[in-house]
Design an enzyme around this catalytic site. Structure first.
Site, PDB file in Angstrom:
ATOM      1  N   ILE A 180      41.245  40.461  30.955  1.00  0.00           N
ATOM      2  CA  ILE A 180      39.927  40.678  31.572  1.00  0.00           C
ATOM      3  C   ILE A 180      39.008  39.556  31.122  1.00  0.00           C
ATOM      4  O   ILE A 180      38.825  39.325  29.921  1.00  0.00           O
ATOM      5  CB  ILE A 180      39.331  42.053  31.194  1.00  0.00           C
ATOM      6  N   GLY A 183      40.254  34.523  33.275  1.00  0.00           N
ATOM      7  CA  GLY A 183      40.724  33.694  34.388  1.00  0.00           C
ATOM      8  C   GLY A 183      39.825  32.483  34.599  1.00  0.00           C
ATOM      9  O   GLY A 183      38.626  32.513  34.304  1.00  0.00           O
ATOM     10  N   CYS A 186      36.926  33.048  36.939  1.00  0.00           N
ATOM     11  CA  CYS A 186      36.324  34.351  36.643  1.00  0.00           C
ATOM     12  C   CYS A 186      35.011  34.167  35.895  1.00  0.00           C
ATOM     13  O   CYS A 186      34.906  33.297  35.034  1.00  0.00           O
ATOM     14  CB  CYS A 186      37.330  35.084  35.768  1.00  0.00           C
ATOM     15  N   THR A 188      33.331  37.088  34.765  1.00  0.00           N
ATOM     16  CA  THR A 188      33.059  38.419  34.206  1.00  0.00           C
ATOM     17  C   THR A 188      32.379  38.352  32.832  1.00  0.00           C
ATOM     18  O   THR A 188      31.441  39.086  32.543  1.00  0.00           O
ATOM     19  CB  THR A 188      34.376  39.225  34.106  1.00  0.00           C
ATOM     20  N   GLY A 227      44.231  32.728  32.296  1.00  0.00           N
ATOM     21  CA  GLY A 227      43.857  31.991  31.093  1.00  0.00           C
ATOM     22  C   GLY A 227      44.845  30.914  30.689  1.00  0.00           C
ATOM     23  O   GLY A 227      44.594  30.197  29.716  1.00  0.00           O
ATOM     24  N   ARG A 292      27.155  44.680  44.351  1.00  0.00           N
ATOM     25  CA  ARG A 292      28.156  43.986  43.538  1.00  0.00           C
ATOM     26  C   ARG A 292      27.689  42.597  43.165  1.00  0.00           C
ATOM     27  O   ARG A 292      27.284  41.825  44.009  1.00  0.00           O
ATOM     28  CB  ARG A 292      29.453  43.832  44.322  1.00  0.00           C
TER      29      ARG A 292
HETATM   30  P1  5GP Z   1      43.961  31.741  35.975  1.00  0.00           P
HETATM   31  O1  5GP Z   1      45.448  31.640  35.899  1.00  0.00           O
HETATM   32  O2  5GP Z   1      43.396  30.950  37.098  1.00  0.00           O
HETATM   33  O3  5GP Z   1      43.277  31.458  34.681  1.00  0.00           O
HETATM   34  O4  5GP Z   1      43.639  33.283  36.261  1.00  0.00           O
HETATM   35  C1  5GP Z   1      44.166  34.009  37.344  1.00  0.00           C
HETATM   36  C2  5GP Z   1      43.719  35.452  37.223  1.00  0.00           C
HETATM   37  O5  5GP Z   1      42.277  35.543  37.258  1.00  0.00           O
HETATM   38  C3  5GP Z   1      44.136  36.357  38.367  1.00  0.00           C
HETATM   39  O6  5GP Z   1      45.477  36.749  38.304  1.00  0.00           O
HETATM   40  C4  5GP Z   1      43.155  37.515  38.230  1.00  0.00           C
HETATM   41  O7  5GP Z   1      43.563  38.451  37.261  1.00  0.00           O
HETATM   42  C5  5GP Z   1      41.908  36.840  37.703  1.00  0.00           C
HETATM   43  N1  5GP Z   1      40.898  36.697  38.772  1.00  0.00           N
HETATM   44  C6  5GP Z   1      41.085  36.204  40.016  1.00  0.00           C
HETATM   45  N2  5GP Z   1      39.930  36.209  40.710  1.00  0.00           N
HETATM   46  C7  5GP Z   1      38.983  36.720  39.905  1.00  0.00           C
HETATM   47  C8  5GP Z   1      37.592  36.993  40.056  1.00  0.00           C
HETATM   48  O8  5GP Z   1      36.957  36.724  41.087  1.00  0.00           O
HETATM   49  N3  5GP Z   1      36.957  37.555  38.993  1.00  0.00           N
HETATM   50  C9  5GP Z   1      37.627  37.856  37.853  1.00  0.00           C
HETATM   51  N4  5GP Z   1      36.960  38.440  36.865  1.00  0.00           N
HETATM   52  N5  5GP Z   1      38.935  37.578  37.652  1.00  0.00           N
HETATM   53  C10 5GP Z   1      39.607  37.028  38.671  1.00  0.00           C
END
Ligand code: 5GP
Length: 358
Positions: A180, A183, A186, A188, A227, A292
């Site tokens: 959580i 990403g 992301c 959040t 991540g 949202r």
């Molecule tokens: P990355 O590999 O790019 O670091 O992360 C991919 C992950 O980020 C996805 O599998 C999903 O869990 C998360 N993610 C994708 N889109 C969003 C978003 O709009 N908000 C958040 N909080 N997480 C996201």
């Protein structure tokens, strides 16, 4: 107010200690794993890396390519039933695909029509995905999904703490999805202050999930989601106990990825946006609902070409990690690894000269 005082770790807080090894060559390393599951009676063999169920990553083209490596693609949930049907006409590798859905009624209705078309045999995994897996409502929907699909391998999340990883596994998930706020697309953590450093989340949740077993079945499993910014992060996730690793940005920007190709000043970029970014919400739902906040951002990342090149590099890097640790198989990563806490990951001393690779 209670403060947890032990420091939680991200991938960039550690390195992996090298160990004496009897391996002769990287070729000797086996990156495939075979899993049994806690609920599903299926047995799965492959390289446990999953393309994220984002519309910029989890595409049909990605699934076709990654299946050649026995890797998994979580198809994004915005394909309609006809598109899914068309895709599965000439794609018969159920071990390489996850069907994704959220917890809305329309998500479940769509899954029911996909099953009614007889397409349920075409994918072995189902990914139930919500940003906040802590809601009781989500656990309820997970039980409903398990009833609907008793023998599929269900991935469900996202959570980051041991008790919730257990809760998901006990309520029907074969694989709890962990991550959580970590990403790359992301926001959040900025928006809400919620999060948990990914490596610690993986270590703690895998320990909890692996502790849940049934006679003659597998144990609860986890997937580390998000991540990973370099191949080394994938290696560290496996070392920390992740059974699967899900990748977004590392797989984005390629020919097989989704998102538009953009040209700016003679350079090529591809779109990569979070699934709850304003961009994604407008694209798929027509507008961003007022209640949202958008917890994702929209990025353009340099165009990276064919994903095969990246996958070969990733698998080569994992094999190399294995030889440094003396691990003959991916399965041994978590047993062989010792993490060391570090203050510096890289020697960046030449960056001030604006150097270029040649
Ligand atoms: P990355 O590999 O790019 O670091 O992360 C991919 C992950 O980020 C996805 O599998 C999903 O869990 C998360 N993610 C994708 N889109 C969003 C978003 O709009 N908000 C958040 N909080 N997480 C996201």
């Amino acid at each position: 107010m209670r403060i947890e005082k032990d420091v939680k770790l991200d991938f960039e807080d550690v390195l992996i200690r090298p160990k004496r090894s009897t391996l002769k060559s990287r070729k000797d390393v086996d990156l495939e794993r075979t899993f049994k599951f806690l609920h599903s009676s299926k047995t799965w063999t492959g390289i446990p890396i999953i393309a994220a169920n984002m519309d910029t990553v989890g595409t049909f083209e990605m699934a076709r390519t990654l299946s050649e490596y026995k890797m998994v693609t979580a198809l994004h949930k915005f394909y309609n039933v006809d598109e899914i049907k068309e895709f599965f006409k000439d794609f018969n590798k159920p071990d390489s695909v996850a069907y994704s859905l959220g917890v809305r009624d329309e998500d479940f209705d769509k899954l029911r029509s996909v099953l009614a078309e007889g397409l349920g045999e075409k994918f072995n995994f189902i990914c139930l995905d919500v940003p906040n897996g802590y809601l009781e409502y989500v656990t309820g929907k997970l039980r409903e999904l398990r009833e609907l699909c008793p023998d599929h391998i269900i991935i469900a999340g996202n959570v980051v703490t041991n008790e919730m990883a257990e809760e998901l596994v006990l309520n029907g998930a074969d694989i709890a999805k962990i991550g959580i706020g970590n990403g790359s697309a992301c926001t959040t953590r900025l928006q809400t202050g919620i999060g948990y450093p990914q490596l610690s989340a993986v270590i703690e949740c895998s320990d909890a999930a692996h502790g849940i077993t049934k006679h003659e079945k597998g144990c609860g499993l986890i997937v580390s989601d998000g991540g990973a910014v370099h191949p080394s992060c994938v290696a560290k996730a496996f070392c920390g106990g992740a059974d699967f690793v899900m990748l977004g940005s590392l797989l984005a920007g390629h020919d097989q990825s989704g998102g538009e190709l953009i040209e700016r000043d003679g350079k090529k970029f591809k779109e990569y946006y979070g699934m709850s970014s304003g961009k994604a919400q407008e694209k798929h739902y027509g507008e961003k609902p007022n209640y949202r906040a958008s917890e994702g951002r929209s990025l353009s990342i340099p165009y990276k070409g064919d994903v095969n090149v990246f996958v070969e590099e990733l698998l080569g890097s994992l094999r190399s990690t294995a030889t440094y640790m003396g691990a003959r198989r991916l399965k041994e990563f978590s047993k062989r690894a010792t993490f060391i806490l570090v203050n510096r990951q890289l020697n960046k001393s030449l960056e001030r000269y604006n150097t270029e690779n040649f």
